[in-house]
Design a protein around this motif. Sequence first.
Motif, short mmCIF file in Angstrom:
data_model
loop_
_atom_site.label_atom_id
_atom_site.label_comp_id
_atom_site.label_asym_id
_atom_site.label_seq_id
_atom_site.Cartn_x
_atom_site.Cartn_y
_atom_site.Cartn_z
N ALA A 14 0.83 -1.20 0.00
CA ALA A 14 0.00 0.00 0.00
C ALA A 14 0.87 1.26 0.00
O ALA A 14 0.57 2.24 -0.70
N LEU A 15 1.96 1.25 0.75
CA LEU A 15 2.86 2.42 0.78
C LEU A 15 3.47 2.65 -0.61
O LEU A 15 3.49 3.78 -1.12
N VAL A 16 3.94 1.56 -1.22
CA VAL A 16 4.56 1.67 -2.55
C VAL A 16 3.54 2.14 -3.59
O VAL A 16 3.81 3.01 -4.41
N TRP A 17 2.34 1.56 -3.52
CA TRP A 17 1.27 1.93 -4.46
C TRP A 17 0.96 3.43 -4.35
O TRP A 17 0.88 4.14 -5.35
N LYS A 18 0.81 3.91 -3.11
CA LYS A 18 0.46 5.32 -2.94
C LYS A 18 1.59 6.21 -3.46
O LYS A 18 1.35 7.24 -4.10
N ILE A 37 4.44 -6.04 -5.13
CA ILE A 37 5.26 -4.83 -5.04
C ILE A 37 6.20 -4.73 -6.24
O ILE A 37 6.46 -3.64 -6.76
N SER A 38 6.66 -5.88 -6.74
CA SER A 38 7.63 -5.87 -7.84
C SER A 38 7.03 -5.31 -9.12
O SER A 38 7.76 -5.01 -10.06
N GLN A 39 5.72 -5.16 -9.17
CA GLN A 39 5.10 -4.57 -10.36
C GLN A 39 5.14 -3.03 -10.32
O GLN A 39 4.84 -2.37 -11.31
N LEU A 40 5.49 -2.49 -9.16
CA LEU A 40 5.50 -1.03 -9.01
C LEU A 40 6.87 -0.48 -8.61
O LEU A 40 7.13 0.71 -8.76
#
Length: 422
Positions: A14-18, A37-40
């Motif tokens: 969620a942190l990485v996405w935001k 997470i590896s997609q972002l």
Amino acid sequence: MKILVVGSGGREHALVWKLSLSPRVSRLYCAPGNAGISQLATCVPIAVTDLPGLRQFAEDQSIDVTVVGPEAPLALGMVDMFRHAHLAVVGPTRNAARIESSKVFAKDLMKRQQIPTADARVFEHVEAALAYLEQCSFPVVVKADGLAQGKGVVVARTAQEARDAVVAMLVHHAFGDAGRHVVIEDCLQGEELTMMAFVDGNTVLPMVVAQDHKRIGEGDTGPNTGGMGAYAPAPLVTPALRDEIVRTVLYPAIEGLAHIDSPFCGVLYAGIMVTEGRPCVLEFNARFGDPETQVVLPLLKTDFADILEAIVEHRLDQVNLEWADQAAVCVVLASGGYPGAYRRDLSITGIPPLSEHDHVAVFHAGTAWKGQDVVTAGGRVLGVTAWGDSLRAARDRAYGVAGRIAFEGRYCRSDIAGRVLM
Ligand code: AMP
Ligand code: GLY
């Protein structure tokens, strides 16, 4: 900005996405991350407790800000080490993180600062603890002092359960050093809620209040877990109650820490029991909650990178937090058997691509790549989060997406947000 997020769960996804939505962020790294997470972000295989490895990486890549997800690196002194190396990092020092890593420390702080909390006694010797239990009425709550991955708290309904917990901690060292001291405290009744706040040492900016579902079973039954789902905002919280928590809990806590030369920067998490309309602290955490972060961040309108920068530059007083007038629900999909033993490496199908649905994000909590496949790699596997104009709309959307995701033994509660959506 180049940002490093430390951790590998749904919270970190969620942190990485935001952060990936912020125009200010040019590069995102996560250590160690997971399949989602590896997609972002670029995932780097450095363990969250490998502090020298993390520091070296941040130096080599000229990371502008590092954000720490889990409690373990905070308690080990990651922030102290980064600060020595002049690396900007969001999180409290080891001393300030004691508000989470030692329940005895947190109780003392609350007492000194007159923060409302359950009456408690601390014991080191089993004889004294057992003698004290003779005069208690039940239920009571027995807590290991140190970090125990959420398992160090026993709500003992009977004297026997309380004695068993005390003996397990003080005699059999069930939690190792974390259980060298135990706290025995009054059991509070009421509604639990989570208030997290951004803190820069002086200023406290509260986030939308969330509620999570800690028990594994429907209707909040069975053993505690890391959290089986969450929703925000919590309808229980009036503006007056929110202000009361900020005034009587959060500010006194950070003032108390500053007073003992342990100023708190990062995210302060207060777990609150609302009893007869009044807040009472169950616990503090020194970090973002999981899964609460998964329902709070989708509602945040202010640029997240701006907030993190303001924390490290101690100018949160210049930030105006804005929230969408919406609600969010997160349904956790867990491995069969969790929170006990469970299988890993099971193929997952039906995860929608990030861009497929509006108002939905499937956060990975325990996943890994196996060739081209995403497989299970933890007890909590995915946090299916959706948001919308009402809690009901968010809940229906989350369950709609969750229903299409499959893996062997998949378990989820069907009553997330049910307390408020009868
Ligand atoms: P903690 O790690 O201290 O938050 O405890 C985990 C869970 O145990 C909380 O979320 C509550 O559900 C429960 N708990 C902790 N302390 C108390 C208390 N004094 N009274 C009732 N329940 C509690
Ligand atoms: N959801 C509880 C925690 O993050 O500790």
